[in-house]
Design a protein around this motif. Sequence first.
Motif, PDB file in Angstrom:
ATOM      1  N   GLN A  68       0.558  -1.229   0.110  1.00 59.95           N
ATOM      2  CA  GLN A  68       0.439  -0.075  -0.022  1.00 59.95           C
ATOM      3  C   GLN A  68       0.718   1.142   0.164  1.00 59.95           C
ATOM      4  N   ILE A  69       1.076   1.154  -1.203  1.00 61.23           N
ATOM      5  CA  ILE A  69       2.074   2.717  -1.232  1.00 61.23           C
ATOM      6  C   ILE A  69       1.387   3.684  -1.929  1.00 61.23           C
ATOM      7  N   ALA A  70       1.910   4.611  -2.567  1.00 59.87           N
ATOM      8  CA  ALA A  70       1.895   5.790  -3.263  1.00 59.87           C
ATOM      9  C   ALA A  70       3.281   6.065  -4.124  1.00 59.87           C
ATOM     10  N   ALA A  71       4.279   6.006  -3.278  1.00 58.76           N
ATOM     11  CA  ALA A  71       5.496   6.445  -4.144  1.00 58.76           C
ATOM     12  C   ALA A  71       6.682   5.216  -3.804  1.00 58.76           C
ATOM     13  N   VAL A  72       7.771   5.512  -5.287  1.00 63.60           N
ATOM     14  CA  VAL A  72       9.427   4.797  -4.466  1.00 63.60           C
ATOM     15  C   VAL A  72       9.823   5.684  -5.029  1.00 63.60           C
ATOM     16  N   GLN A  73      10.967   5.437  -4.421  1.00 65.90           N
ATOM     17  CA  GLN A  73      12.162   6.864  -4.781  1.00 65.90           C
ATOM     18  C   GLN A  73      13.414   5.451  -4.868  1.00 65.90           C
ATOM     19  N   ILE A  74      14.271   5.522  -5.629  1.00 68.11           N
ATOM     20  CA  ILE A  74      15.693   4.480  -5.604  1.00 68.11           C
ATOM     21  C   ILE A  74      16.409   5.964  -5.646  1.00 68.11           C
ATOM     22  N   LEU A  75      17.366   6.317  -4.750  1.00 69.09           N
ATOM     23  CA  LEU A  75      18.383   7.227  -4.876  1.00 69.09           C
ATOM     24  C   LEU A  75      20.184   7.059  -5.562  1.00 69.09           C
ATOM     25  N   ARG A  76      21.359   7.215  -5.742  1.00 70.96           N
ATOM     26  CA  ARG A  76      21.940   6.453  -6.010  1.00 70.96           C
ATOM     27  C   ARG A  76      23.232   7.824  -4.988  1.00 70.96           C
ATOM     28  N   VAL A  77      24.530   7.624  -4.525  1.00 71.74           N
ATOM     29  CA  VAL A  77      25.406   8.201  -4.274  1.00 71.74           C
ATOM     30  C   VAL A  77      26.152   8.309  -5.020  1.00 71.74           C
ATOM     31  N   GLU A  78      26.477   9.332  -5.135  1.00 72.27           N
ATOM     32  CA  GLU A  78      27.926   9.045  -5.944  1.00 72.27           C
ATOM     33  C   GLU A  78      28.852  10.489  -5.047  1.00 72.27           C
ATOM     34  N   GLY A  79      30.316  10.279  -4.627  1.00 70.44           N
ATOM     35  CA  GLY A  79      30.645  10.922  -4.875  1.00 70.44           C
ATOM     36  C   GLY A  79      30.381  12.881  -3.309  1.00 70.44           C
TER      37      GLY A  79
END
Length: 423
Positions: A68-79
Motif C-alpha cells: 500500500q505504497i503511493a510512490a517509491v524513489q531509489i537514490l544513488r549516492v556518488e561523490g
Amino acid sequence: MVESGAGCAVPVAQCPECGGSVGAVVEDARHGQRRLVAIARAAGSVADAASLSVTLDVVAREVVQAEQIAAVQILRVEGGSMRVVGKAGFTGAEDFTERFEECRRLGARMMFVEAFATRRRIVVAHRKAAVLADPRWAPLHAIMGAPAWDSFAAVPLVVRGRAVGVLNAFYEPGEIPGPAALEFLEAMADQAATAVDSADLLARSRHDAQLAERARLARELHDSVVQQVFSMRMQAKALRAQVEPGRTSSPERVRAVADELLDLAQNALADLRGLVVALHPVELLENGLAGAVRQHAHSVQTASGLRVDVEVDDRPPELPTELQEDLYRIVQEALHNVVKHAGASRARVRIGTDGPRDGDHVLVEVSDDGIGMDAGARRADALGLVSMRERAQRWGGLMEIGNEGRGCRVRVRVPAARAEGGR
C-alpha cells in the motif's frame, strides 16, 4: 463460513488457532504472496538488466504494486551527491537532485540521508504533513505533495558492507509499515543495491578495458610506427649526407637510400592506417553506417563465399558516430559468428527503424539460413555475445538472439531518443 485446512468449519470472524480474523489471515497470506512475486520479478530484472535506470524503475514499480505504497524513489549516492535512478508514482521529478540540494542548503532535515549515513532503516509516521509545513522543504513541495501519501520509510542500499544509495517508500494514508513490510523493503533494497553494484563493476571493467586498449595501441605505436619513423629520420640524414656540397656520391647510392626511405614511409603509413581503422573504421567515417556495413558485407562475401544481402530503409536514421560504430561492430561480430558457426549459405542485414510511434527505435538485424543456435553454442560464444549486448545496452537498447525458422537472428533495438541525444 469457510473451511479450514483440517476440514472443520469455523466462523468467518475468528480463527481457532490464533484468535484473529480469518479474512485478515487470508489477506496477509495473499499480501505475502505478492511480496514474494515482487522480489522474484525484481531479481529477474536485476539478472537481465538492460540499464541501471530501467532495472531500478522495475524494482520501484514492483514495490508500489506489492504494498500500500503511493510512490517509491531509489537514490544513488556518488561523490557526496544523490540522484534519482529509479522511481514509481512520481511525476515531474527530473530536477529532483537540484531541488533536493536547495532544500539541504536551506537546512531541511533529510531522513533518507540519515538512513544512508547510519546504514539503518528509518520509519516516520505522518511525515507528509511535516514536510509540506516546513518552508525549508519548499523547493520540493510540488513534487512531494503530488502523490497521496502519509508515512515514510527509508531503507539504505548496502552491498559488500558499503552503502550505495537509499530506497524511499511513501505509504498511502492510513498505512504504517510493520515488520513484514519493512523486511520486504529491505529485500527489495538488496536487489537495488545488487543492480547498482553490478553497474559499478561493469563501468570499472569497461574502464579497465579502455586502459588496456590504450596500452596496446601505445605498444603498437612504439613497436612499429615510432621505430619506423626513427629509421626514416636516420635514412633522411644519410641521404642529406650523400648530397652535401663537395660530396661525390653515385646516383645508385642516392637511389638506394631514397628507396629504403620510401619503403619505411609506406610501412609506417600502412601501420597508422591499421591503427586508425581499429579506432574508427575509415569507411564508417566516410560512408556512414549503411555504407560501412555494405562494404564489410562485400568483404565477408568475397573472403568466405557467404552471400550477404544488406537492406536499408529508404530514410535511414541519422545517428551519432559513436552509436554507428557500436552498431557496426555488432554487425561485424554477428557476421563473424555466421561464418564461423552457422554453416549458412546466405545472411541478411537489415538497418532501419521500428516501433509503434513512427519509428521510435533504431533497428539492426542480422539473420542467416544456417543450422541455428543451440544452448551449447551460445555458451561457447559468450564473450562475443556479451560484447554485442553491452554495446546495445550502453545506448539504452536491447539485443535479442535466437533461432527463427531455419537459422539464427540477432536483433538490436535502440530507443531513437537515446540515439539522438547520445549516451
